[in-house]
Motif scaffolding. Sequence first.
Motif, short mmCIF file in Angstrom:
data_model
loop_
_atom_site.label_atom_id
_atom_site.label_comp_id
_atom_site.label_asym_id
_atom_site.label_seq_id
_atom_site.Cartn_x
_atom_site.Cartn_y
_atom_site.Cartn_z
N THR A 209 0.81 -1.20 -0.02
CA THR A 209 0.02 0.15 0.05
C THR A 209 0.74 1.25 0.11
O THR A 209 1.80 1.32 0.60
N LYS A 210 0.54 2.16 -0.75
CA LYS A 210 1.24 3.52 -1.09
C LYS A 210 0.62 4.64 -0.05
O LYS A 210 -0.88 4.53 -0.21
N PHE A 211 1.20 5.43 0.46
CA PHE A 211 0.61 6.27 1.45
C PHE A 211 0.85 7.89 0.81
O PHE A 211 2.45 8.04 0.74
N ARG A 212 -0.04 8.60 0.69
CA ARG A 212 0.25 10.06 0.41
C ARG A 212 -0.28 11.08 1.27
O ARG A 212 -1.36 11.18 1.30
N THR A 213 0.67 11.75 2.12
CA THR A 213 0.20 12.69 3.03
C THR A 213 0.26 14.17 2.53
O THR A 213 0.99 14.44 1.66
N GLY A 214 -0.51 14.92 3.22
CA GLY A 214 -0.41 16.34 3.05
C GLY A 214 -1.01 16.60 1.65
O GLY A 214 -0.86 17.51 0.86
N MET A 215 -2.10 15.77 1.31
CA MET A 215 -2.68 15.89 0.13
C MET A 215 -4.21 16.23 0.12
O MET A 215 -4.80 14.98 0.36
N ASP A 216 -4.67 17.15 0.07
CA ASP A 216 -6.26 17.32 0.02
C ASP A 216 -7.01 17.24 -1.13
O ASP A 216 -6.82 18.04 -2.09
N VAL A 217 -7.49 16.05 -1.52
CA VAL A 217 -8.13 15.74 -2.73
C VAL A 217 -9.31 16.60 -2.92
O VAL A 217 -10.30 16.76 -1.92
N GLY A 218 -9.44 17.31 -3.99
CA GLY A 218 -10.42 18.40 -4.18
C GLY A 218 -9.87 19.68 -3.77
O GLY A 218 -10.38 20.48 -4.79
N SER A 219 -8.58 19.86 -3.55
CA SER A 219 -7.99 21.34 -3.37
C SER A 219 -6.59 21.10 -3.82
O SER A 219 -6.04 21.33 -4.97
N ASP A 220 -5.70 20.49 -3.06
CA ASP A 220 -4.23 20.01 -3.74
C ASP A 220 -4.33 18.94 -4.95
O ASP A 220 -3.36 19.19 -5.59
N VAL A 221 -5.18 18.11 -4.99
CA VAL A 221 -5.21 17.22 -5.90
C VAL A 221 -6.62 17.30 -6.63
O VAL A 221 -7.71 17.06 -5.67
N ASP A 222 -6.64 17.24 -7.69
CA ASP A 222 -8.15 17.45 -8.39
C ASP A 222 -8.81 16.29 -8.45
O ASP A 222 -8.22 15.05 -9.10
N ALA A 223 -9.91 15.87 -7.83
CA ALA A 223 -10.50 14.71 -7.51
C ALA A 223 -10.85 13.97 -9.09
O ALA A 223 -10.73 12.64 -9.16
N THR A 224 -11.19 14.70 -10.12
CA THR A 224 -11.55 14.31 -11.16
C THR A 224 -10.43 13.61 -12.25
O THR A 224 -10.52 12.46 -12.63
N GLU A 225 -9.19 14.06 -11.80
CA GLU A 225 -7.79 13.70 -12.68
C GLU A 225 -7.33 12.54 -11.70
O GLU A 225 -6.95 11.42 -12.21
N LEU A 226 -7.86 12.38 -10.21
CA LEU A 226 -7.51 11.29 -9.52
C LEU A 226 -8.41 10.11 -10.12
O LEU A 226 -7.86 8.87 -10.28
N ARG A 227 -9.50 10.40 -10.08
CA ARG A 227 -10.38 9.25 -10.99
C ARG A 227 -10.03 8.85 -12.18
O ARG A 227 -9.92 7.69 -12.34
N ARG A 228 -9.51 9.74 -12.91
CA ARG A 228 -8.84 9.43 -14.11
C ARG A 228 -7.65 8.33 -14.32
O ARG A 228 -7.66 7.54 -15.11
N ARG A 229 -6.92 8.76 -13.33
CA ARG A 229 -5.82 8.06 -13.27
C ARG A 229 -5.98 6.62 -12.43
O ARG A 229 -4.94 5.74 -12.34
N HIS A 230 -6.97 6.41 -11.91
CA HIS A 230 -7.14 5.03 -11.00
C HIS A 230 -8.38 4.35 -11.72
O HIS A 230 -9.14 5.02 -12.27
N ASP A 231 -8.47 3.04 -11.37
CA ASP A 231 -9.50 2.25 -12.03
C ASP A 231 -10.70 2.28 -11.02
O ASP A 231 -11.84 2.14 -11.48
N ALA A 232 -10.69 2.86 -9.84
CA ALA A 232 -11.59 2.74 -8.69
C ALA A 232 -11.33 3.69 -7.65
O ALA A 232 -9.97 3.92 -7.49
N VAL A 233 -12.33 4.44 -6.92
CA VAL A 233 -11.78 5.22 -5.85
C VAL A 233 -12.77 5.04 -4.76
O VAL A 233 -13.91 4.77 -4.98
N VAL A 234 -12.14 4.87 -3.68
CA VAL A 234 -12.79 4.77 -2.30
C VAL A 234 -12.95 5.74 -1.49
O VAL A 234 -11.70 6.34 -1.30
#
Length: 502
Positions: A209-234
Amino acid sequence: MTDPRGFLKFPRRPVPARPVEERLSDWDEVYAGQALLPLVSEQADRCMDCGIPFCHNGCPLGNLIPEWNAYAARGDWRAAAERLHATNNFPEFTGRLCPAPCEAACVLALNADPVTIKNVEQTIADQIWERGYAPPHPPERLSGKTVAVIGSGPAGLAAAQQLTRIGHTVAVYERADRIGGLLRYGIPAFKMAKQHLDRRIEQMRAEGTKFRTGMDVGSDVDATELRRRHDAVVIAVGATEQRELPVPGRELHGIHQAMDYLPLANRVVEGDFASPPVTAEGKHVVIVGGGDTGSDCLGTALRQGAASVVQLDINPEPGDARPDGEPWPIYPKVYRISHAHEEARGREGTDPRIFSSATLRFEGTADGRVRALCLTEVEPTARRPRPDTERVIPAELVLVALGFSGPERGTGLMRQLGLTLDERGNFARDGDFAAEAAWPAERAAPMRPDGVFVAGDAGRGQSLVVWAIAEGRAAAAAADRYLTGSTALPAPIGPRDRPLVA
């Protein structure tokens, strides 16, 4: 099986906590250094190995309690560890933090004292680590699928571990600087030392498992882009929308939300601060809210050296016996004393709680700091103020611990993934944990953002650690089924399951 007459031979004997004055002088766990064996093995022998073990239903994880009781009674810690881990990713968390609805559902509780299930669970969990029974379990092969888990509380961690072990490549995104969510910064160290969290995280890293701290999804990381890069999101961001106290004087300095106060104390224990920016030292403290978070504030304020602490609870004082409307095996509303309440009673000699009370207003000093709180008694059911019951108590630090009303509203995460709220104020989801969003205005039916799942308090509302872990496991099974067409992962609960009620 256990001794068939054990429950007749041995009375209930919980593991004793450390003396009050000793534990008030440090931030160690209340049971730190206490001898759990052989007391726990004796207590495990009280389990009756019921034909229908209702303790299974009392726990949303479906823990195999009679089985690991039998192994603990015989001192077979490896077998006990295997049966405990079969349903629970993190028994060292639940053994310390769960209020044990399983004990209320114990068949012995019908007419006697239940088995000390929580003590047995914590002991097995500790033996797991002491004896090296928790090695990493990396997958034998990778699936080629990737999953992003947003949030690293118990639901997010459970989902991530389940999906990693089945062969998916999982990355956990956490907006704080350390992994753990409320386990890290919301739960005081005297309830759960952070070493238990740290070693699980290291186990999960070793599994892949990989861990990414200090990353606020929706602010620091675009949630749409995160979904595009992964096959699923929880999504497992928790229910962190704090309830407010809209009374006159709320703007005064010295009034803080509990979840603004508790993390600062935890950061001192983590070594981030020499002393907390907000402290109870030498102050008259009032805690508004009678739940577990209020109890955590109480224990923290006592350790910081508060001059006095009062906890206000709008509910009437419960009785010692089960109410008529809450029969076994329901978890009953009875008078309970947390370790923090015990500590306050030990110092002051009285229960720090004022039941059937509500805040009317705050009074301040000339420079805008809170100095007093005006409260009133309330009627038990309607919760209306009782006439002529107003009184003023000193309050130099006020902690608002009124719970949470669901996930944070209006975030970038919500907007970018098109999430909507259900009637309870939580992220809407279907019967398979998949997130739902609103159709365009001309369409009436809900839709599902493809491949996005909601787990834990974000979809259920604030709940217990056992429900969060069960949610994470069940959402992982749903995500795996979406990714591969089928799943071998267990799903202990459904998204609309609720605790036993009358």
